[in-house]
Scaffold this motif. Sequence first.
Motif, PDB file in Angstrom:
ATOM      1  N   GLU A1073       1.571  17.878 -41.837  1.00  0.00           N
ATOM      2  CA  GLU A1073       2.861  18.272 -41.250  1.00  0.00           C
ATOM      3  C   GLU A1073       2.711  19.081 -39.964  1.00  0.00           C
ATOM      4  O   GLU A1073       3.693  19.307 -39.254  1.00  0.00           O
ATOM      5  N   TYR A1074       1.491  19.511 -39.646  1.00  0.00           N
ATOM      6  CA  TYR A1074       1.266  20.301 -38.439  1.00  0.00           C
ATOM      7  C   TYR A1074       0.499  19.535 -37.368  1.00  0.00           C
ATOM      8  O   TYR A1074       0.068  20.108 -36.379  1.00  0.00           O
ATOM      9  N   ARG A1075       0.318  18.228 -37.559  1.00  0.00           N
ATOM     10  CA  ARG A1075      -0.446  17.454 -36.578  1.00  0.00           C
ATOM     11  C   ARG A1075       0.436  17.108 -35.383  1.00  0.00           C
ATOM     12  O   ARG A1075       1.635  16.859 -35.528  1.00  0.00           O
ATOM     13  N   PRO A1076      -0.154  17.075 -34.185  1.00  0.00           N
ATOM     14  CA  PRO A1076       0.660  17.014 -32.962  1.00  0.00           C
ATOM     15  C   PRO A1076       1.193  15.621 -32.637  1.00  0.00           C
ATOM     16  O   PRO A1076       0.494  14.623 -32.791  1.00  0.00           O
ATOM     17  N   SER A1077       2.453  15.599 -32.186  1.00  0.00           N
ATOM     18  CA  SER A1077       2.948  14.409 -31.503  1.00  0.00           C
ATOM     19  C   SER A1077       2.766  14.613 -30.003  1.00  0.00           C
ATOM     20  O   SER A1077       2.727  13.671 -29.233  1.00  0.00           O
ATOM     21  N   CYS A1078       2.659  15.892 -29.614  1.00  0.00           N
ATOM     22  CA  CYS A1078       2.284  16.253 -28.249  1.00  0.00           C
ATOM     23  C   CYS A1078       1.673  17.649 -28.307  1.00  0.00           C
ATOM     24  O   CYS A1078       1.854  18.384 -29.277  1.00  0.00           O
ATOM     25  N   SER A1079       0.901  18.011 -27.303  1.00  0.00           N
ATOM     26  CA  SER A1079       0.249  19.325 -27.312  1.00  0.00           C
ATOM     27  C   SER A1079      -0.183  19.706 -25.913  1.00  0.00           C
ATOM     28  O   SER A1079      -0.237  18.872 -25.007  1.00  0.00           O
ATOM     29  N   THR A1080      -0.480  20.980 -25.757  1.00  0.00           N
ATOM     30  CA  THR A1080      -1.050  21.470 -24.504  1.00  0.00           C
ATOM     31  C   THR A1080      -2.020  22.591 -24.813  1.00  0.00           C
ATOM     32  O   THR A1080      -1.836  23.334 -25.786  1.00  0.00           O
ATOM     33  N   ILE A1081      -3.059  22.698 -23.992  1.00  0.00           N
ATOM     34  CA  ILE A1081      -4.081  23.730 -24.161  1.00  0.00           C
ATOM     35  C   ILE A1081      -4.126  24.578 -22.899  1.00  0.00           C
ATOM     36  O   ILE A1081      -4.294  24.060 -21.793  1.00  0.00           O
ATOM     37  N   GLN A1082      -3.947  25.867 -23.078  1.00  0.00           N
ATOM     38  CA  GLN A1082      -4.001  26.807 -21.958  1.00  0.00           C
ATOM     39  C   GLN A1082      -4.955  27.927 -22.329  1.00  0.00           C
ATOM     40  O   GLN A1082      -4.638  28.776 -23.162  1.00  0.00           O
ATOM     41  N   GLY A1083      -6.155  27.903 -21.739  1.00  0.00           N
ATOM     42  CA  GLY A1083      -7.146  28.901 -22.108  1.00  0.00           C
ATOM     43  C   GLY A1083      -7.521  28.763 -23.572  1.00  0.00           C
ATOM     44  O   GLY A1083      -7.890  27.689 -24.039  1.00  0.00           O
ATOM     45  N   ARG A1084      -7.393  29.885 -24.296  1.00  0.00           N
ATOM     46  CA  ARG A1084      -7.685  29.848 -25.729  1.00  0.00           C
ATOM     47  C   ARG A1084      -6.410  29.712 -26.561  1.00  0.00           C
ATOM     48  O   ARG A1084      -6.382  30.067 -27.725  1.00  0.00           O
ATOM     49  N   MET A1085      -5.370  29.187 -25.969  1.00  0.00           N
ATOM     50  CA  MET A1085      -4.106  29.028 -26.674  1.00  0.00           C
ATOM     51  C   MET A1085      -3.737  27.546 -26.737  1.00  0.00           C
ATOM     52  O   MET A1085      -3.835  26.834 -25.741  1.00  0.00           O
ATOM     53  N   ILE A1086      -3.363  27.098 -27.935  1.00  0.00           N
ATOM     54  CA  ILE A1086      -2.967  25.705 -28.136  1.00  0.00           C
ATOM     55  C   ILE A1086      -1.534  25.684 -28.657  1.00  0.00           C
ATOM     56  O   ILE A1086      -1.212  26.370 -29.633  1.00  0.00           O
ATOM     57  N   SER A1087      -0.681  24.920 -27.992  1.00  0.00           N
ATOM     58  CA  SER A1087       0.686  24.715 -28.462  1.00  0.00           C
ATOM     59  C   SER A1087       0.811  23.288 -28.957  1.00  0.00           C
ATOM     60  O   SER A1087       0.346  22.348 -28.299  1.00  0.00           O
ATOM     61  N   ILE A1088       1.446  23.144 -30.114  1.00  0.00           N
ATOM     62  CA  ILE A1088       1.519  21.847 -30.791  1.00  0.00           C
ATOM     63  C   ILE A1088       2.976  21.500 -31.046  1.00  0.00           C
ATOM     64  O   ILE A1088       3.715  22.287 -31.648  1.00  0.00           O
ATOM     65  N   GLY A1089       3.372  20.313 -30.597  1.00  0.00           N
ATOM     66  CA  GLY A1089       4.688  19.787 -30.930  1.00  0.00           C
ATOM     67  C   GLY A1089       4.559  18.823 -32.094  1.00  0.00           C
ATOM     68  O   GLY A1089       3.799  17.861 -32.020  1.00  0.00           O
ATOM     69  N   CYS A1090       5.257  19.091 -33.213  1.00  0.00           N
ATOM     70  CA  CYS A1090       5.143  18.264 -34.421  1.00  0.00           C
ATOM     71  C   CYS A1090       6.286  17.270 -34.494  1.00  0.00           C
ATOM     72  O   CYS A1090       7.361  17.492 -33.915  1.00  0.00           O
ATOM     73  N   SER A1091       6.067  16.197 -35.225  1.00  0.00           N
ATOM     74  CA  SER A1091       7.105  15.163 -35.357  1.00  0.00           C
ATOM     75  C   SER A1091       8.341  15.698 -36.061  1.00  0.00           C
ATOM     76  O   SER A1091       9.424  15.136 -35.947  1.00  0.00           O
ATOM     77  N   SER A1092       8.189  16.800 -36.798  1.00  0.00           N
ATOM     78  CA  SER A1092       9.322  17.409 -37.499  1.00  0.00           C
ATOM     79  C   SER A1092      10.248  18.158 -36.552  1.00  0.00           C
ATOM     80  O   SER A1092      11.318  18.595 -36.944  1.00  0.00           O
ATOM     81  N   GLY A1093       9.816  18.314 -35.306  1.00  0.00           N
ATOM     82  CA  GLY A1093      10.584  19.098 -34.348  1.00  0.00           C
ATOM     83  C   GLY A1093      10.083  20.514 -34.226  1.00  0.00           C
ATOM     84  O   GLY A1093      10.543  21.277 -33.370  1.00  0.00           O
ATOM     85  N   GLN A1094       9.094  20.896 -35.054  1.00  0.00           N
ATOM     86  CA  GLN A1094       8.545  22.239 -35.037  1.00  0.00           C
ATOM     87  C   GLN A1094       7.505  22.365 -33.932  1.00  0.00           C
ATOM     88  O   GLN A1094       6.788  21.421 -33.603  1.00  0.00           O
ATOM     89  N   VAL A1095       7.406  23.533 -33.333  1.00  0.00           N
ATOM     90  CA  VAL A1095       6.388  23.817 -32.321  1.00  0.00           C
ATOM     91  C   VAL A1095       5.549  24.989 -32.804  1.00  0.00           C
ATOM     92  O   VAL A1095       6.087  26.035 -33.177  1.00  0.00           O
ATOM     93  N   LEU A1096       4.234  24.811 -32.840  1.00  0.00           N
ATOM     94  CA  LEU A1096       3.307  25.851 -33.286  1.00  0.00           C
ATOM     95  C   LEU A1096       2.485  26.339 -32.114  1.00  0.00           C
ATOM     96  O   LEU A1096       2.143  25.572 -31.220  1.00  0.00           O
ATOM     97  N   THR A1097       2.142  27.614 -32.143  1.00  0.00           N
ATOM     98  CA  THR A1097       1.223  28.170 -31.154  1.00  0.00           C
ATOM     99  C   THR A1097       0.104  28.886 -31.882  1.00  0.00           C
ATOM    100  O   THR A1097       0.355  29.721 -32.759  1.00  0.00           O
ATOM    101  N   ILE A1098      -1.138  28.547 -31.535  1.00  0.00           N
ATOM    102  CA  ILE A1098      -2.316  29.169 -32.136  1.00  0.00           C
ATOM    103  C   ILE A1098      -3.164  29.730 -31.012  1.00  0.00           C
ATOM    104  O   ILE A1098      -3.493  29.018 -30.056  1.00  0.00           O
ATOM    105  N   GLY A1099      -3.510  31.012 -31.104  1.00  0.00           N
ATOM    106  CA  GLY A1099      -4.350  31.639 -30.089  1.00  0.00           C
ATOM    107  C   GLY A1099      -5.680  32.077 -30.669  1.00  0.00           C
ATOM    108  O   GLY A1099      -5.747  32.562 -31.797  1.00  0.00           O
ATOM    109  N   PHE A1100      -6.734  31.906 -29.897  1.00  0.00           N
ATOM    110  CA  PHE A1100      -8.090  32.258 -30.329  1.00  0.00           C
ATOM    111  C   PHE A1100      -8.630  33.371 -29.447  1.00  0.00           C
ATOM    112  O   PHE A1100      -8.502  33.338 -28.217  1.00  0.00           O
TER     113      PHE A1100
END
Length: 1104
Positions: A1073-1100
């Motif tokens: 449910e968290y796999r991307p339909s679209c995404s972007t990577i900026q530095g150590r931060m990944i933003s994920i657009g999910c098919s459910s309409g949810q957007v996740l941000t993970i920072g390392f």
Amino acid sequence: MRLLERDDTGGFRLTEDLPNNTIPEIPPYAILSHTWGDGEVLFRDLMDGIGKNKAGYAKIRFCGDQAWRDGLRFFWADTCCIDKSDAVKLQHALNSMFRWYRGAAKCYVYLSDVSTCAPNDKSSWEAAFQGSKWFTRGWTLQELIAPTTVEFFCAEGKRLGDKESLEQHIHNITGIPLGALRGGLLSDFSIDERMEWVKKRNTTHEEDKAYSLLGIFDVYMPLVYGEGEAGAFARLREKISKDFSRLTDLRSVDPHLEKERIEEAKGGLVADAYRSTFESLDLDKWRCLPESRMLWIRGDSGQGKTMLLCGIISELERIIITSGHCHNLAYFFCQATDSRINSATAVLRGLIFMLIHRQPRLISHLPENTYPTNDATAWIVLSKVFNDILQDTNLKVTYLVIDALGECVTDLSKLLDLVVCPSGRVKWLVSSQNKVVIETKLRSGYGLMEYRLGLETNAEHISRNIDGYIDNKLSSLASLRGDIPLKDRVRDILRQKADGTILWASLVLHELSKDEVESWHVLPIVEEVPRGLNGMYERMLKEIDLHRRDLDLCRRILSVATVAYRPLRLTEIGHLSGFPEQILKSTENVRKIVARCGSFLTVQDNQVYLVHQSAKDYLSASTLLFPRGAGMIHHDMFIRSLDLMSDKLRRDIYGLEAPGFPIDEVQTPPSEPLATVRYSCVFWVDHLRDSISDKNMAQRNIYHAVHTFLEQKYLYWLEALSLLRAMLEGVIAIRQLELLLERADQRQLTAFVRDAHRFALSYKWIIEQAPLQAYTSALLFAPASSLVKKKFKAEEPSWINIKPIVEADWNSCLQTLEGHSGSVWSVAFSPDGQRLVSGSYDDTIKIWDPTSGQCLQTLEGHSDSVRSVAFSPDGQRLVSGSYDTIKIWDPTSGQCLQTLQTLEGHSGSFLLVAFSPDGQRLVSGSYDDTIKIWDPTSGQCLQTLEGHSDSVLSVAFSPDGQRLVSGSNDNTIKIWDPTSGQCLQTLEGHSNLVLSVAFSPDGQRLVSGSNDNTIKIWDPTSGQCLQTLKGHSDSVWSVALSTDSLGRYGYNWGHDQTWINCNGRNVVWLPPEYRPSCSTIQGRMISIGCSSGQVLTIGFSRDV
């Protein structure tokens, strides 16, 4: 394949293509092995009637003439029997050549560079033989190993010897082990060892060096000339590794090793002791007569059935090798005392493992993904695999052997049904005690031969077997060496007291073989030992009392060994028996205690076994070992297991470090930190279950210990289970614990266990693949309110400083099942809840294990979307409805039993299907506005119900089968009498089409779901709408009533976007449910657009 056929004049011609399998249509033939040179005779030359003037013609003529002298009319040569202009045929030929060589009656090796006028004088040709080019060529490797008979000839056509007489020379030249040259099973040699055989050989095309090994490994692989030697070997290793991994996943125990263990435990196989029984059994009749498909050896406990089968198996092995591996053999030894080998599923695992191990190409029938280890669902998968193997046209005539059928304690009836099911290529050999249930089932089959072990039926043979065994063992006793009168006296007493029970004789002889027994002890011992096994066991138990200082330790270890669910290792049994630390410092100390337990226990490879099932039965009834019942021992083992795991388990116990370290690359550390807790990790809940069932356990405070362990060690336990390849057993254990707590007033513990179960279910797959993901992906994506997540917050990865926003609580989704390539239109559980079926837009039906998420079967046959699926009430049939047909399936075998066409049926497409509660009727709804009731056995349409003015979208029977409800595109619900076809009620109230209908379990209520986004509950008798449920923002389809670019810091996507990588290594797995339909990577931060309409941000915060 094509052969060359020689005629009486010495001429020869090519035959037509012969069937490409080992069946009688292929006549006996010889084969030519040689090195290619100039002027070879090719396939086209023979087809065009030319080639006699070529240099290579002479050796082909030599092969034909030699074959003729050996009584063979047909022969084969690679130069002219393969059409190399046909790429498809060439691919097939090169992948089949090993099998062709193995099937040859003779292989003639023509050594063009070895010349001699005196073949009997080795000195005249030995040096040339050792330096022959033939031993350096890649393709000649399989020509040396595959055939049973290989004869060597010099350039003059004179015989130099054969593979047997020259084996030492050949071994010295090639380095190939003598066992392989003598026809041993190639899969018994390691992958690296077999790869080494071709290392010093050469081929014209560099890729052929790898391709020449295809037969050695019995794998099929497309040939890609141009990929280079490295590429070819890489593909070959990948194929072998993949197959080996699937086979390893299948095996619980290796039956071959189990046979060796049994023979060692019983003092070695004494061939002389069973020779007379072999003669009376008439094995040749069982092997050779088509009507003799099963041999059943029956007898009472301790009469030597297992050792007899060991002897028969060894004899069959000898026959198979000498006949050139034209037959197959698989066997299994059931043992009730070991949970790994006491179920029908375990038997299937063992037999399938051996069949594929011996004939590797059969692995094509094995699922590529893993399969469940729990018996209920594994049986479905494995029985289909087994039946598919038995139906494979390439399967050799196969001997299947099962020892101790009666010790199959789980699903014996299923196993017996499988054994009596006829199969033309299979001969069964089974043994058991005299049990009515086994006798009844085996006699229901055909072709049964029966052999009874017992003094009342085969007194002479039994006595000779025991006499031979006693003689053999007495001859090796140091205490009797040189004293013939004493030996004769002892022999006579043992023969008299044995009463046809070889186990009794074995126990007495084992006692006589002990170091402390002197010659003057022997006669008193044999005179005082009582007759019969129970008397012998009683004496053994009393003798333990003589070890006063260790008496308590012996009783402890015997009680633990008796109730354990599998044989325990020395490193486990001492701890589980509660031994003092002074003893536990060394496994040798534990071994000494085991040795003082009479002859009840035996140690092999540091594992402790009960000597026989009868010993377990005797000890289980002993009040000396179980004065307060077995429940107390289970309780002690449960408590000690918790203590051991609490002490040993920790994060990253194997020192893997990398968060995504794959399980397939894990190697057990030399110190093996899990050595003492392997058993406890898998079976602690089982011991808890069997302890609280005892009335004396009710007062014990065991739940606090469980709660403490789970709150402190739960994640470490999951990691350990993954390392032990026992993750599924862990999921089952935590579910079992949840069920146990339903009877206890332990609210906090129950809540934690429920959360732990959801946690394990949700992240089982990824923790299985990468153990340390228990602390990464699992904790990262678990709901915010998860008790496990809160309790182990300190274990969350510190290198992720921006964490995704996750759900507040567990949702209702227990599993996400992936596998269909199109939309899923219908799902249904089997009546026992052990299977789930789904129908899809991809035209297929899939049967799943809802516990593990494993796809058990894929059913193909529909030519259009599968819109509806349902199990019959007994779970024995499955119905599916498509736009074109209704099909009835056997969900176990996957066979389509019945196809109901639109002929004499619906005039429009089928939309849905359902069984009546008794399974005797089948109902279907269609676009033609009608409902039809069918006989699922005959396929006959029994009733057509008309009344709806538009498509019928849903149908269901009442629980008693007396009423039928339908929902339609005309916005109405109708209730019918399925016998008369009369419409009893029409329910109106929905403002749009009715998509789903269902009765309550008691039949007193009816529920409907509609395209108007509402659910309605009805009284089906009065037709009154009792309640309208609103809240959905879209159509209600189903109802039921219940009782992109690389970041600067090395973070990137894996190839299928299921993993986040760091510097090329997997570090965080994403749930579906968290796999991307679209995404972007900026530095150590990944933003994920999910098919459910949810957007996740993970920072390392850093690389890992």
